[in-house]
Write a protein that holds these residues in place. Structure first.
Motif, mmCIF file in Angstrom:
data_model
loop_
_atom_site.group_PDB
_atom_site.id
_atom_site.type_symbol
_atom_site.label_atom_id
_atom_site.label_comp_id
_atom_site.label_asym_id
_atom_site.label_seq_id
_atom_site.Cartn_x
_atom_site.Cartn_y
_atom_site.Cartn_z
ATOM 1 N N LEU A 1 6.700 -2.891 3.939
ATOM 2 C CA LEU A 1 5.637 -3.774 4.408
ATOM 3 C C LEU A 1 4.841 -3.148 5.556
ATOM 4 N N TYR A 2 5.490 -2.292 6.325
ATOM 5 C CA TYR A 2 4.771 -1.602 7.402
ATOM 6 C C TYR A 2 3.704 -0.658 6.854
ATOM 7 N N SER A 3 3.851 -0.245 5.606
ATOM 8 C CA SER A 3 2.858 0.663 5.021
ATOM 9 C C SER A 3 1.546 -0.035 4.717
ATOM 10 N N ASP A 4 1.516 -1.370 4.761
ATOM 11 C CA ASP A 4 0.254 -2.078 4.535
ATOM 12 C C ASP A 4 -0.765 -1.820 5.634
ATOM 13 N N ASP A 5 -0.292 -1.449 6.822
ATOM 14 C CA ASP A 5 -1.192 -1.161 7.933
ATOM 15 C C ASP A 5 -1.724 0.271 7.887
ATOM 16 N N HIS A 6 -1.287 1.039 6.896
ATOM 17 C CA HIS A 6 -1.750 2.420 6.796
ATOM 18 C C HIS A 6 -3.205 2.453 6.311
ATOM 19 N N SER B 1 0.815 -1.219 0.000
ATOM 20 C CA SER B 1 0.000 0.000 0.000
ATOM 21 C C SER B 1 0.843 1.261 0.000
ATOM 22 N N GLY B 2 2.141 1.116 0.130
ATOM 23 C CA GLY B 2 3.015 2.285 0.122
ATOM 24 C C GLY B 2 3.054 3.004 -1.210
ATOM 25 N N LEU B 3 2.534 2.345 -2.276
ATOM 26 C CA LEU B 3 2.492 2.990 -3.580
ATOM 27 C C LEU B 3 1.573 4.211 -3.569
ATOM 28 N N HIS B 4 0.564 4.205 -2.679
ATOM 29 C CA HIS B 4 -0.392 5.307 -2.605
ATOM 30 C C HIS B 4 0.057 6.413 -1.662
ATOM 31 N N LEU B 5 1.169 6.235 -0.996
ATOM 32 C CA LEU B 5 1.678 7.244 -0.074
ATOM 33 C C LEU B 5 2.725 8.088 -0.795
ATOM 34 N N LYS B 6 2.427 9.329 -1.009
ATOM 35 C CA LYS B 6 3.331 10.198 -1.748
ATOM 36 C C LYS B 6 4.605 10.478 -0.932
ATOM 37 N N GLY B 7 5.713 10.356 -1.584
ATOM 38 C CA GLY B 7 6.994 10.636 -0.948
ATOM 39 C C GLY B 7 7.658 9.429 -0.325
ATOM 40 N N SER C 1 0.454 9.352 10.279
ATOM 41 C CA SER C 1 -0.316 9.581 9.060
ATOM 42 C C SER C 1 -1.547 8.698 8.994
ATOM 43 N N SER C 2 -1.426 7.462 9.454
ATOM 44 C CA SER C 2 -2.569 6.554 9.420
ATOM 45 C C SER C 2 -3.672 7.008 10.361
ATOM 46 N N PHE C 3 -3.321 7.395 11.577
ATOM 47 C CA PHE C 3 -4.343 7.842 12.537
ATOM 48 C C PHE C 3 -4.911 9.201 12.148
ATOM 49 N N SER C 4 -4.117 10.027 11.465
ATOM 50 C CA SER C 4 -4.641 11.311 11.019
ATOM 51 C C SER C 4 -5.616 11.145 9.856
ATOM 52 N N ASN C 5 -5.365 10.157 9.023
ATOM 53 C CA ASN C 5 -6.217 9.927 7.864
ATOM 54 C C ASN C 5 -7.536 9.269 8.245
ATOM 55 N N SER C 6 -7.478 8.205 9.039
ATOM 56 C CA SER C 6 -8.687 7.481 9.444
ATOM 57 C C SER C 6 -8.434 6.820 10.794
ATOM 58 N N PRO C 7 -8.840 7.456 11.893
ATOM 59 C CA PRO C 7 -8.604 6.865 13.222
ATOM 60 C C PRO C 7 -9.321 5.535 13.427
ATOM 61 N N LYS C 8 -10.534 5.393 12.880
ATOM 62 C CA LYS C 8 -11.292 4.161 13.090
ATOM 63 C C LYS C 8 -10.625 2.973 12.393
ATOM 64 N N LYS C 9 -10.226 3.156 11.137
ATOM 65 C CA LYS C 9 -9.580 2.068 10.422
ATOM 66 C C LYS C 9 -8.217 1.739 11.025
ATOM 67 N N SER C 10 -7.521 2.739 11.513
ATOM 68 C CA SER C 10 -6.218 2.491 12.131
ATOM 69 C C SER C 10 -6.371 1.709 13.430
ATOM 70 N N THR C 11 -7.397 2.049 14.207
ATOM 71 C CA THR C 11 -7.642 1.316 15.452
ATOM 72 C C THR C 11 -8.105 -0.105 15.180
ATOM 73 N N ILE D 1 10.518 6.915 10.119
ATOM 74 C CA ILE D 1 9.642 6.399 9.071
ATOM 75 C C ILE D 1 8.466 5.652 9.678
ATOM 76 N N TRP D 2 8.736 4.802 10.668
ATOM 77 C CA TRP D 2 7.656 4.062 11.337
ATOM 78 C C TRP D 2 6.693 5.015 12.035
ATOM 79 N N LEU D 3 7.222 6.014 12.733
ATOM 80 C CA LEU D 3 6.368 6.953 13.455
ATOM 81 C C LEU D 3 5.545 7.802 12.497
ATOM 82 N N SER D 4 6.133 8.181 11.368
ATOM 83 C CA SER D 4 5.377 8.971 10.394
ATOM 84 C C SER D 4 4.244 8.162 9.782
#
Length: 231
Positions: free
Chosen positions: A224-229, A65-71, A119-129, A112-115
């Motif tokens: 691979l950590y970006s899959d949880d975003h 899913s990191g392909l959809h994360l710019k930068g 970013s995940s909780f800022s985008n969608s807190p419910k899906k991240s939780t 990188i992990w913290l960002s």
């Protein structure tokens, strides 16, 4: 002469020959030369050299899913270049191995992990939780699963950093031991000299491959950590 095999991880042991600041300056200069843009119609030698490395990271990110994360692709490409250069610089005799220290690897993996988490909780807190609780689990097991998932996510930067530092440290310790045995072999038979020298050269080539593999694994796990975003 080194006091012990762990002296290669002391930055003050080799400051007289190759200062640590000079190695950082040389590494940064090489990275700037590799990541610079090319304005030529035909690819330059630098572009031809760096294209397979960049394509390796882009191909890996296309599977996640990191392909959809710019930068993220640009950041991981820069980290990949940096780790390759730093790991290979650590193989130069009488130099300070930067990538074998936890403070260096943690400084790369933790931001990188913290960002990704922020970013995940800022985008969608419910899906991240929702990532903390797997689907289909029984109700009585949910509190334990949440605790386990939370712990596994929190220790990711530590395990990521320890993996790179431990592998590079182990390789340099083995190289130090083989160097000591090769030095003492000069006072023994010719057969021992040839055998230990060929073994050392073979292990140096193996350690160069380990430097490239560990740099790739570090960036692979970050992708691979970006899959949880949450998207």
């Amino acid at each position: 002469m080194m006091p012990d095999i762990f002296s290669s991880f002391d930055p003050y042991m080799f400051n007289t020959l190759f200062p640590t600041n000079s190695m950082f300056l040389l590494t940064n200069t090489l990275i700037l030369l590799l990541v610079q843009s090319s304005f030529w119609v035909m690819n330059s030698r630098i572009t031809t050299f760096k294209s397979p490395i960049k394509n390796t990271i882009f191909t890996q990110l296309s599977r996640t899913s990191g392909l959809h994360l710019k930068g993220l692709s640009t950041t991981l490409s820069a980290i990949f270049f940096l780790l390759i250069m730093v790991n290979l610089m650590g193989l130069v005799p009488y130099t300070f191995s930067t990538s074998s220290h936890l403070i260096f690897t943690l400084a790369l993996g933790l931001p990188i992990w913290l960002s990704l988490i922020i970013s995940s909780f800022s985008n969608s807190p419910k899906k991240s939780t929702a990532h903390f609780l797997p689907d289909g689990a029984p109700d009585w097991l949910n509190p334990f699963l949440v605790l386990i998932e939370t712990t596994s996510i929190l220790v990711r930067p530590l395990t990521l950093s320890f993996r790179l530092a431990a592998n590079m440290s182990a390789g340099h310790i083995v190289l130090s031991l083989m160097g000591v045995y090769c030095a003492t072999a000069w006072f023994s038979s010719v057969t021992s000299i040839i055998l230990l020298t060929m073994t050392t050269l073979s292990y140096i080539l193996f350690e160069m491959a380990i430097c490239l593999i560990q740099a790739y694994i570090f960036c692979l796990l970050l992708s691979l950590y970006s899959d949880d975003h949450a998207h």
